[in-house]
Design a protein around this motif. Structure first.
Motif, PDB file in Angstrom:
ATOM      1  N   GLY A 198      22.767  42.500 -43.479  1.00  0.00           N
ATOM      2  CA  GLY A 198      22.752  41.276 -44.265  1.00  0.00           C
ATOM      3  C   GLY A 198      23.933  41.215 -45.192  1.00  0.00           C
ATOM      4  N   GLY A 199      23.724  40.543 -46.346  1.00  0.00           N
ATOM      5  CA  GLY A 199      24.805  40.363 -47.290  1.00  0.00           C
ATOM      6  C   GLY A 199      24.591  41.051 -48.612  1.00  0.00           C
ATOM      7  N   ILE A 200      23.528  41.861 -48.735  1.00  0.00           N
ATOM      8  CA  ILE A 200      23.156  42.444 -50.022  1.00  0.00           C
ATOM      9  C   ILE A 200      23.844  43.787 -50.234  1.00  0.00           C
ATOM     10  CG2 ILE A 200      21.232  43.255 -51.426  1.00  0.00           C
ATOM     11  CD1 ILE A 200      19.435  41.271 -50.001  1.00  0.00           C
ATOM     12  N   ASN A 201      24.572  43.901 -51.341  1.00  0.00           N
ATOM     13  CA  ASN A 201      25.210  45.147 -51.733  1.00  0.00           C
ATOM     14  C   ASN A 201      24.267  45.993 -52.586  1.00  0.00           C
ATOM     15  OD1 ASN A 201      28.140  44.859 -50.819  1.00  0.00           O
ATOM     16  ND2 ASN A 201      27.918  42.989 -52.024  1.00  0.00           N
ATOM     17  N   PHE A 202      24.698  47.205 -52.893  1.00  0.00           N
ATOM     18  CA  PHE A 202      23.912  48.088 -53.754  1.00  0.00           C
ATOM     19  C   PHE A 202      24.399  47.915 -55.189  1.00  0.00           C
ATOM     20  CE2 PHE A 202      23.548  50.030 -49.562  1.00  0.00           C
ATOM     21  CZ  PHE A 202      22.157  50.109 -49.469  1.00  0.00           C
TER      22      PHE A 202
ATOM     23  N   ILE B 117      21.429  24.323 -40.357  1.00  0.00           N
ATOM     24  CA  ILE B 117      21.464  24.650 -41.787  1.00  0.00           C
ATOM     25  C   ILE B 117      22.289  25.919 -41.942  1.00  0.00           C
ATOM     26  CG2 ILE B 117      20.165  25.187 -43.869  1.00  0.00           C
ATOM     27  CD1 ILE B 117      17.734  23.858 -42.665  1.00  0.00           C
ATOM     28  N   ILE B 118      23.343  25.824 -42.735  1.00  0.00           N
ATOM     29  CA  ILE B 118      24.205  26.966 -43.007  1.00  0.00           C
ATOM     30  C   ILE B 118      24.233  27.189 -44.507  1.00  0.00           C
ATOM     31  CG2 ILE B 118      26.552  27.892 -42.901  1.00  0.00           C
ATOM     32  CD1 ILE B 118      27.002  26.210 -40.386  1.00  0.00           C
ATOM     33  N   ALA B 119      23.853  28.386 -44.946  1.00  0.00           N
ATOM     34  CA  ALA B 119      23.955  28.772 -46.358  1.00  0.00           C
ATOM     35  C   ALA B 119      24.986  29.879 -46.454  1.00  0.00           C
ATOM     36  CB  ALA B 119      22.601  29.238 -46.897  1.00  0.00           C
TER      37      ALA B 119
ATOM     38  N   GLY C 195      24.551  34.260 -50.015  1.00  0.00           N
ATOM     39  CA  GLY C 195      24.015  34.403 -48.664  1.00  0.00           C
ATOM     40  C   GLY C 195      25.046  34.128 -47.588  1.00  0.00           C
ATOM     41  N   LYS C 196      24.762  34.666 -46.387  1.00  0.00           N
ATOM     42  CA  LYS C 196      25.565  34.410 -45.195  1.00  0.00           C
ATOM     43  C   LYS C 196      24.607  34.239 -44.024  1.00  0.00           C
ATOM     44  CE  LYS C 196      27.956  37.682 -47.831  1.00  0.00           C
ATOM     45  NZ  LYS C 196      28.576  36.774 -48.780  1.00  0.00           N
ATOM     46  N   VAL C 197      23.856  33.129 -44.047  1.00  0.00           N
ATOM     47  CA  VAL C 197      22.825  32.896 -43.033  1.00  0.00           C
ATOM     48  C   VAL C 197      22.991  31.496 -42.454  1.00  0.00           C
ATOM     49  CG1 VAL C 197      21.204  34.450 -44.188  1.00  0.00           C
ATOM     50  CG2 VAL C 197      21.139  31.995 -44.711  1.00  0.00           C
ATOM     51  N   ALA C 198      22.423  31.306 -41.266  1.00  0.00           N
ATOM     52  CA  ALA C 198      22.465  29.990 -40.624  1.00  0.00           C
ATOM     53  C   ALA C 198      21.343  29.918 -39.608  1.00  0.00           C
ATOM     54  CB  ALA C 198      23.816  29.744 -39.950  1.00  0.00           C
ATOM     55  N   LEU C 199      20.895  28.686 -39.329  1.00  0.00           N
ATOM     56  CA  LEU C 199      19.951  28.454 -38.238  1.00  0.00           C
ATOM     57  C   LEU C 199      20.342  27.181 -37.511  1.00  0.00           C
ATOM     58  CD1 LEU C 199      17.682  25.993 -38.907  1.00  0.00           C
ATOM     59  CD2 LEU C 199      16.909  27.689 -40.547  1.00  0.00           C
ATOM     60  N   VAL C 200      20.032  27.158 -36.229  1.00  0.00           N
ATOM     61  CA  VAL C 200      20.288  25.992 -35.381  1.00  0.00           C
ATOM     62  C   VAL C 200      19.023  25.701 -34.589  1.00  0.00           C
ATOM     63  CG1 VAL C 200      21.643  25.067 -33.467  1.00  0.00           C
ATOM     64  CG2 VAL C 200      22.755  26.484 -35.207  1.00  0.00           C
ATOM     65  N   ASP C 201      18.498  24.482 -34.753  1.00  0.00           N
ATOM     66  CA  ASP C 201      17.288  24.044 -34.065  1.00  0.00           C
ATOM     67  C   ASP C 201      16.149  25.041 -34.314  1.00  0.00           C
ATOM     68  OD1 ASP C 201      18.640  21.789 -33.232  1.00  0.00           O
ATOM     69  OD2 ASP C 201      19.249  22.662 -31.328  1.00  0.00           O
TER      70      ASP C 201
ATOM     71  N   THR D 181      21.419  33.421 -37.604  1.00  0.00           N
ATOM     72  CA  THR D 181      22.273  34.570 -37.860  1.00  0.00           C
ATOM     73  C   THR D 181      22.143  34.989 -39.317  1.00  0.00           C
ATOM     74  OG1 THR D 181      24.519  35.468 -37.703  1.00  0.00           O
ATOM     75  CG2 THR D 181      24.326  33.192 -38.410  1.00  0.00           C
ATOM     76  N   VAL D 182      22.166  36.298 -39.525  1.00  0.00           N
ATOM     77  CA  VAL D 182      22.168  36.903 -40.856  1.00  0.00           C
ATOM     78  C   VAL D 182      23.187  38.033 -40.816  1.00  0.00           C
ATOM     79  CG1 VAL D 182      20.814  38.088 -42.633  1.00  0.00           C
ATOM     80  CG2 VAL D 182      19.706  36.390 -41.159  1.00  0.00           C
ATOM     81  N   GLY D 183      24.032  38.132 -41.836  1.00  0.00           N
ATOM     82  CA  GLY D 183      25.010  39.203 -41.807  1.00  0.00           C
ATOM     83  C   GLY D 183      25.884  39.220 -43.035  1.00  0.00           C
ATOM     84  N   SER D 184      27.073  39.792 -42.863  1.00  0.00           N
ATOM     85  CA  SER D 184      27.997  39.976 -43.993  1.00  0.00           C
ATOM     86  C   SER D 184      29.120  38.966 -44.001  1.00  0.00           C
ATOM     87  CB  SER D 184      28.597  41.381 -43.939  1.00  0.00           C
ATOM     88  OG  SER D 184      29.438  41.529 -42.797  1.00  0.00           O
ATOM     89  N   SER D 185      29.284  38.186 -42.930  1.00  0.00           N
ATOM     90  CA  SER D 185      30.470  37.362 -42.782  1.00  0.00           C
ATOM     91  C   SER D 185      30.347  36.040 -43.511  1.00  0.00           C
ATOM     92  CB  SER D 185      30.760  37.102 -41.301  1.00  0.00           C
ATOM     93  OG  SER D 185      31.927  36.307 -41.159  1.00  0.00           O
TER      94      SER D 185
END
Length: 428
Positions: free
Chosen positions: A127-131, A229-231, A296-302, A307-311
């Motif tokens: 995901g996108g969460i650091n320590f 939806i892209i956050a 956040g770095k998440v998105a959904l389609v239909d 996708t969830v990640g670091s990008s």
């Protein structure tokens, strides 16, 4: 070039913010028997970093092989005491491309920006969460809104391979040096099926996978029929991705972007607003999240692509950094992610109008707008021409240690154990 391979039979659990992520990960580390692999951009010596060190030290002392890789630019201020506490317990602490002292702030490009954890080859996190403590709500108004996932099933083997390849390059182009004394680790057999999701790990690097993450976004936008939806925290995509967003909106897809309205980096909002006008004229809906910094770095389609990640969707992530995203096909996961994002848009965002952008101003239409258009069209190619500096993964014992500047107060250990039940309830 090897293409990513979809795997079926995975269970994907959405984790929102540090309150869900840290208890889930720390609990998994406490149950580890053989191996813990962690990659992160940021590891701070605050209450979260101290709590992580505690569970890692406990794991190493009971015989678990623990490898932690941090980025030399993102984690520049770990004290000698902190590092020694890990290494003396047997934790292998690695630093990706540690910069020299005098140029520490002059090498922000091509960083290890991934956030991956794998425990015993059977449970993965991405995901996108650091320590760092700014992923917890009690940090205050600057605490970050972010997401990660806990993964069980065959795709965990891909996460493990991604993390191990950084330490043991094998037949990959030898742009990084393996740490001294490292011994090759045999690939683990894929975990058994654990759920209904199809998933694949997609990475971005500077050799064979330069645009894989962006390509997956564009393929999903091309196939979208009803909703996107892209956050995303930092939004300044290239021409091709902008065009895919515009085309989806023009054919009737409801395209929603949830972007920063209260940025932790001020120029990020300014850069994103450079492209708002052309997107909104095509019918894209833009929501600025104003409650806290959006990370956040998440998105959904239909109904069945997410996708969830670091990008991020900016030049650093799409053209320079090492990134990793999980692509998911699962209706249940899409419902869970949508149930988090829709209230965010409704209750915590300001929906922009075209009048809020500079697109109607003459100096934008005839000057700045044209310049921005052409920069976006060619910017990724320009960035790709930057020299690929020699990058290596170096044991922390060989890395100069920087003593952090005095903080505003003592670093307190985070008593995460009391949060464990809260995190478990969030996943039920």
């Amino acid at each position: 070039m090897k293409r990513p391979q979809w795997t079926a039979g995975n269970r994907i659990d959405l984790l929102e913010n540090g309150e869900s992520f840290f208890p889930a990960l720390f609990s998994a580390i406490e149950s580890a028997r053989h191996e813990v692999l962690i990659e992160t951009f940021i590891l701070f010596e605050d209450k979260v970093g101290l709590a992580l060190r505690e569970v890692l030290v406990d794991a190493a002392r009971r015989g678990v092989r623990v490898d932690v890789t941090v980025d030399g630019f993102g984690s520049p201020a770990l004290s000698e005491t902190f590092v020694r506490g890990l290494t003396e317990a047997g934790v292998r602490l690695h630093v990706f491309d540690p910069p020299p002292r005098l140029s520490r702030r002059l090498r922000p490009f091509r960083r290890l920006h991934r956030k991956i954890a794998v425990i015993d080859g059977r449970i993965g996190f991405i995901g996108g969460i650091n320590f760092s403590a700014d992923h917890l709500m009690d940090y205050g108004p600057e605490s970050k809104q972010d997401y990660a996932v806990r993964v069980r099933g065959p795709v965990v083997a891909q996460l493990r391979h991604t993390a191990r390849t950084l330490l043991e390059p094998g037949d990959e182009p030898r742009r990084w040096w393996p740490p001294r004394g490292a011994t090759p680790t045999a690939p683990a057999s894929p975990p058994p099926a654990a759920g209904p999701a199809r998933a694949v790990v997609v990475t971005r690097d500077n050799h064979r996978h330069r645009d894989d993450i962006e390509r997956m976004y564009r393929l999903a936008l091309h196939a979208a029929q009803r909703e996107v939806i892209i956050a995303n925290a930092y939004f300044f995509p290239g021409f091709l991705l902008l065009r895919s967003l515009q085309r989806a909106a023009r054919r009737g897809v409801a395209v929603h972007l949830v972007l920063q309205g209260q940025p932790d980096i001020p120029w990020a909002r300014w850069a994103a607003r450079m492209v708002y006008g052309q997107l909104m004229r095509a019918g894209v809906h833009i929501h600025e999240y104003c409650e806290r910094p959006m990370h956040g770095k998440v998105a959904l389609v239909d109904d069945a692509w997410a996708t969830v990640g670091s990008s991020n969707l900016d030049p650093l992530s799409l053209s320079l950094n090492l990134e990793a995203n999980l692509i998911i096909e699962d209706r249940g996961f899409n419902r869970a992610l949508r149930d988090k994002l829709q209230p965010l848009m409704r209750d915590s965002c300001r929906r922009l109008r075209v009048e809020d952008t500079a697109v109607r101003r003459w100096w934008w239409r005839f000057g700045v707008g044209a310049l921005v258009f052409h920069v976006l069209r060619h910017f990724p190619r320009w960035l790709a021409r930057l020299p690929v500096q020699p990058q290596r993964v170096q044991p922390a014992a060989e890395t100069p240690v920087v003593v952090p500047a005095p903080s505003t107060g003592p670093a307190q250990a985070w008593q995460w154990h009391g949060m464990r039940r809260l995190g478990e309830e969030a996943l039920e």
